[in-house]
Structures are given as structure tokens and as C-alpha cells.
Design a protein around this motif. Structure first.
Motif, PDB file in Angstrom:
ATOM      1  N   TYR A 110     -27.084   4.818  41.541  1.00 15.67           N
ATOM      2  CA  TYR A 110     -28.450   4.130  39.386  1.00 15.67           C
ATOM      3  C   TYR A 110     -27.441   2.830  38.750  1.00 15.67           C
ATOM      4  N   CYS A 111     -26.210   2.460  38.769  1.00 21.09           N
ATOM      5  CA  CYS A 111     -25.180   1.629  38.563  1.00 21.09           C
ATOM      6  C   CYS A 111     -25.693  -0.198  39.238  1.00 21.09           C
ATOM      7  N   GLN A 131     -12.535  -0.143  28.612  1.00 25.01           N
ATOM      8  CA  GLN A 131     -13.651   0.176  29.999  1.00 25.01           C
ATOM      9  C   GLN A 131     -14.024  -0.184  31.301  1.00 25.01           C
ATOM     10  N   ARG A 176     -18.062  10.212  32.134  1.00 26.26           N
ATOM     11  CA  ARG A 176     -19.518  11.674  32.324  1.00 26.26           C
ATOM     12  C   ARG A 176     -19.106  11.973  33.809  1.00 26.26           C
ATOM     13  N   GLU A 235     -21.946  13.645  34.380  1.00 22.29           N
ATOM     14  CA  GLU A 235     -23.557  12.476  35.317  1.00 22.29           C
ATOM     15  C   GLU A 235     -24.460  13.532  35.803  1.00 22.29           C
ATOM     16  N   MET A 255     -26.399  11.261  32.532  1.00 25.65           N
ATOM     17  CA  MET A 255     -27.623  10.817  32.036  1.00 25.65           C
ATOM     18  C   MET A 255     -29.265  11.246  32.473  1.00 25.65           C
ATOM     19  N   PRO A 315     -30.089   7.947  28.189  1.00 24.93           N
ATOM     20  CA  PRO A 315     -31.278   7.857  29.244  1.00 24.93           C
ATOM     21  C   PRO A 315     -30.996   7.052  30.578  1.00 24.93           C
ATOM     22  N   PHE A 316     -31.732   7.411  31.816  1.00 25.62           N
ATOM     23  CA  PHE A 316     -31.172   6.527  32.561  1.00 25.62           C
ATOM     24  C   PHE A 316     -32.084   5.721  32.065  1.00 25.62           C
ATOM     25  N   ILE A 317     -31.943   3.896  32.356  1.00 30.77           N
ATOM     26  CA  ILE A 317     -32.244   3.163  32.689  1.00 30.77           C
ATOM     27  C   ILE A 317     -32.728   2.351  33.954  1.00 30.77           C
ATOM     28  N   ILE A 325     -24.948  -2.948  33.338  1.00 28.67           N
ATOM     29  CA  ILE A 325     -24.890  -1.408  33.877  1.00 28.67           C
ATOM     30  C   ILE A 325     -26.307  -1.592  34.416  1.00 28.67           C
ATOM     31  N   TYR A 326     -26.832  -1.811  33.358  1.00 26.08           N
ATOM     32  CA  TYR A 326     -28.404  -1.238  33.255  1.00 26.08           C
ATOM     33  C   TYR A 326     -29.027  -2.633  33.056  1.00 26.08           C
TER      34      TYR A 326
HETATM   35  N1  5AD Z   1     -28.820   3.869  33.047  1.00 32.01           N
HETATM   36  C1  5AD Z   1     -28.300   4.018  31.728  1.00 32.01           C
HETATM   37  N2  5AD Z   1     -26.864   5.077  31.944  1.00 32.01           N
HETATM   38  C2  5AD Z   1     -26.355   4.264  32.980  1.00 32.01           C
HETATM   39  N3  5AD Z   1     -24.990   4.561  33.609  1.00 32.01           N
HETATM   40  C3  5AD Z   1     -24.673   3.468  34.602  1.00 32.01           C
HETATM   41  N4  5AD Z   1     -25.790   3.795  34.928  1.00 32.01           N
HETATM   42  C4  5AD Z   1     -27.031   3.275  34.301  1.00 32.01           C
HETATM   43  C5  5AD Z   1     -28.005   3.417  33.843  1.00 32.01           C
HETATM   44  N5  5AD Z   1     -28.695   2.615  35.080  1.00 32.01           N
HETATM   45  C6  5AD Z   1     -23.646   5.211  32.675  1.00 32.01           C
HETATM   46  C7  5AD Z   1     -23.336   6.559  33.329  1.00 32.01           C
HETATM   47  C8  5AD Z   1     -21.962   5.871  33.171  1.00 32.01           C
HETATM   48  C9  5AD Z   1     -22.039   5.072  32.042  1.00 32.01           C
HETATM   49  C10 5AD Z   1     -20.612   4.096  31.566  1.00 32.01           C
HETATM   50  O1  5AD Z   1     -23.192   4.711  32.106  1.00 32.01           O
HETATM   51  O2  5AD Z   1     -23.682   7.565  32.692  1.00 32.01           O
HETATM   52  O3  5AD Z   1     -20.626   6.808  33.336  1.00 32.01           O
END
Ligand code: 5AD
Length: 349
Positions: A64-65, A102, A155, A157, A196, A226-228, A308-309
Motif C-alpha cells: 500500500y505504501c 518518523q 500501527r 494496520e 488503515m 483512510p487508505f489512499i 506514503i500516498y
Molecule cells: N494510504 C493511507 N495510509 C497509508 N499508510 C501507508 N500507506 C498508506 C496509504 N497508501 C499509513 C500506514 C503507516 C502510516 C505511517 O501510514 O498505516 O503505518
């Protein structure tokens, strides 16, 4: 207290039902209950945590990252000791009580490098030090605590093991983040964790489990967002789970439930929420359970490399300017800027 709901003992079925709830009046009642729980349990202060992203290098392959090692399009940076200490100085000057260091999972951030930084910060400032440096050897966690670190964020996750293992390939020995959270607590850290929501493959049931798990862990800090999707990741083009991520309203619901399930926790209005809905969304999050925000003090020339996103929210005007206006903005919400360290209370009053 926070009648009419007795949330801390919520069942799986009722957490699940709240996650599926769409009726506006009932949701409004949930937000009001979370807001009054927040007021009763942690007060009106909004604590500011100065975030410094110290390295965007990462040896992991999380699906996801955007920092994942296989994202060869990412430009990478690692701050020097002096650059980090300059950021720390700015945070102290701006009157904040906490610095959060971080990074991606970067083995070049050695045990000694971090321990020395922590010792320096504790010796020369009054700041609380929060580390958010991912999965590390137990010896690192031990040394950093001895050096004076106060808090650790990790986290988990998702508590769905199959989903976790699919999205988060291990580097050899599997690492149990829930056990690490417990271990960090035993070492004396204040501990934060979270998840997330909206990950492809995540279900309402598993998110309900996540929330109950946070309550069992009795976390000091909870960060959920939220996941992005990030285009240069395997999940970049998979649709997010709409049921879980379709709206900001859903994010407010998760924040409200976190507050009601763990009343004493420090809970940020996360950057991911601000990314989706701007300052209005951050303010709304503060009115349904959140009591922390994390202004970004990473030097501007590096900030966009910590991707990260995409399009991560970050005030254009710079962190100092952003913080200077907060007194007024919070007053309009009936809130104040937190003074001191803003540590979590262990026992509820
Ligand atoms: N969207 C949202 N949150 C994210 N993280 C990592 N990738 C994404 C993403 N695509 C969050 C994870 C991580 C934190 C630092 O950022 O939960 O633990």
C-alpha cells in the motif's frame, strides 16, 4: 459521562452495526457522544505533535505504501543529525511539547544514531520524544527507551492475518506487531497503534475486530486513517473498498468509535483525513473524538519525497505559520492549544 451509550464494553455486533450505520440522525448522535466523551476524558486541549520525517528510505515491500523499496521512481532522502536537530529546535521554538521522529524502515538509521539523537533532544529541550521507526530489533527498542524516548507509534494496520501477510511481506522472520506493541508498553513507552481502513480485501468484520483489538490493548494513542491508493504500488490501481473508505463520513465514524472504545487515548485528526477533506475535515475530526494534530516540520525540500500516498496534506505556509493561527481556529471550535507534553493518562479519572 457519555450516556446514552456504554461504548467501552461494546460487542462485536454493535461495533459492526455502527460501521454500517448510515442514518444521519444516529450518526450525529454518535459524533456528539464521542465529542462529550472526549471532553470528559481528555478535556478541550488539542495537543500538537511536531512531525519530522527523518528518512524516506525503506527496505520493506508493503503493497500500500509509496515508500516501498521497489518504488524506483521515488526520490529518497535521509536527514543528517544537524538537519534533524534544526527541526527539533524549530518545534521547541514554536512552543510544541512533542517531537515525532518518523521514517520508513531504514536500517541505516542505526541504534546508536537514534539513541544519540534522543539523548541530545532530552538533554537540551523539554520535548517529549515519540519514535515511529517501524519494526526494529528488540535491542533497539530497549536502547532508545534507555536514551529517554517517551513514546512509540507502530500501527498494526489490520488484525486480519491473511490480509496483513498478503499486503505486508515479511523480511524473513515474521514480526508480530501486536506482540511488539505489548513489549513496547512493558518497556515503559506510551504506545500508539492503529489501522488503515478501505484497504482492498478488508471487510467490515475485520475492521470491527481491529477496533475491539485497540480497546483490548488499551492504547495510549490511536492513529487511524483512510487508505489512499498510491499509483506506484501494487494496490495503486485496485479500487479501495468503497464500503469502508467511500466517504469522509466513514473516517469520522471510525474516529468516534475509537474515542468511545478507548476514552483516555490521544487520537489525532490524521493527515490522511486532511488530505481527503482539507482543514474542514481536520476540524470535523476534532469535533467527533480527535484531540491531537501533527504539524509537519520536515524541511520543505524533502517533504514531497515522503510520499506514503499522493498529495499528502501539508500546509503551504509552513508549520510555524500553521501553528501560529491555531489559537484562533481552535477557539472557534471551543478548544484550546494543549500546553506541556500532553501525555496520555494511564488511569481514568
Ligand atoms: N494510504 C493511507 N495510509 C497509508 N499508510 C501507508 N500507506 C498508506 C496509504 N497508501 C499509513 C500506514 C503507516 C502510516 C505511517 O501510514 O498505516 O503505518
Amino acid at each position: 459521562m457519555f450516556a446514552p451509550f456504554a461504548f467501552t464494553k461494546m460487542s462485536f455486533d454493535s461495533v459492526r452495526a455502527w460501521l454500517l450505520e448510515e442514518e444521519p440522525h444516529r450518526l450525529e448522535a454518535l459524533f456528539i457522544a464521542a465529542d462529550s466523551c472526549r471532553r470528559d476524558c481528555v478535556g478541550d486541549a488539542v495537543h500538537l505533535r511536531g512531525l519530522v520525517e527523518i528518512s524516506s528510505h525503506c527496505c520493506r515491500l508493503c503493497h500500500y505504501c509509496g515508500l516501498r523499496a521497489a518504488n524506483h521512481e521515488a526520490r529518497r532522502f535521509r536527514l543528517t543529525r544537524d538537519e534533524i536537530l534544526e527541526c527539533v529546535e524549530r518545534i521547541a521554538q514554536a512552543g510544541l511539547g512533542t517531537v515525532v521522529l518518523q521514517a520508513g524502515e531504514d536500517p541505516a538509521l542505526s541504534r546508536d544514531f537514534i539513541a544519540d539523537l534522543v539523548r541530545h533532544i532530552k538533554k537540551h529541550t523539554k520535548l517529549a520524544v515519540t519514535l515511529s521507526l517501524s519494526e526494529r530489533d528488540d535491542g533497539d527498542y530497549v536502547e532508545w527507551k534507555k536514551a529517554g524516548a517517551d513514546r512509540y507509534l507502530l500501527r498494526f494496520e489490520t488484525s486480519d492475518r491473511t490480509l496483513y501477510e498478503r499486503l505486508h511481506p515479511s523480511r524473513g522472520e515474521p514480526f508480530d506487531r501486536l506482540a511488539a506493541v505489548q513489549r513496547l508498553r512493558d518497556l515503559g513507552y506510551e504506545v500508539g497503534s492503529g489501522v488503515m481502513f478501505g484497504l482492498p480485501g478488508q471487510t467490515t468484520d475485520s475492521l470491527a475486530q481491529d477496533l475491539l483489538r485497540m480497546s483490548e490493548l488499551d492504547l495510549d494513542m490511536i492513529g487511524c486513517g483512510p487508505f489512499i491508493p498510491h499509483p506506484q504500488t501494487p494496490l495503486g490501481h485496485e479500487p479501495a473498498n468503497i464500503e469502508l473508505a467511500g466517504s469522509l463520513e466513514f473516517a469520522y465514524k471510525v474516529i468516534a468509535l475509537c474515542r468511545l472504545l478507548v476514552p483516555r487515548a490521544n487520537i489525532p485528526a490524521t493527515t490522511a483525513v486532511a488530505t481527503l477533506g482539507g482543514e474542514a475535515a481536520r476540524a470535523k475530526a476534532l469535533s467527533c473524538g480527535a484531540n491531537v494534530i501533527m504539524p509537519n516540520f520536515t524541511p520543505p525540500q524533502y517533504r514531497e519525497q515522503y510520499e506514503i500516498y499522493p498529495d499528502k496534506a501539508c500546509p503551504e505556509e509552513g508549520a510555524e505559520r500553521f501553528c501560529a493561527d491555531l489559537d484562533e481556529r481552535f477557539a472557534a471550535l471551543g478548544r484550546t492549544v494543549g500546553q506541556g507534553l500532553g501525555s496520555a493518562k494511564r488511569e481514568m479519572a
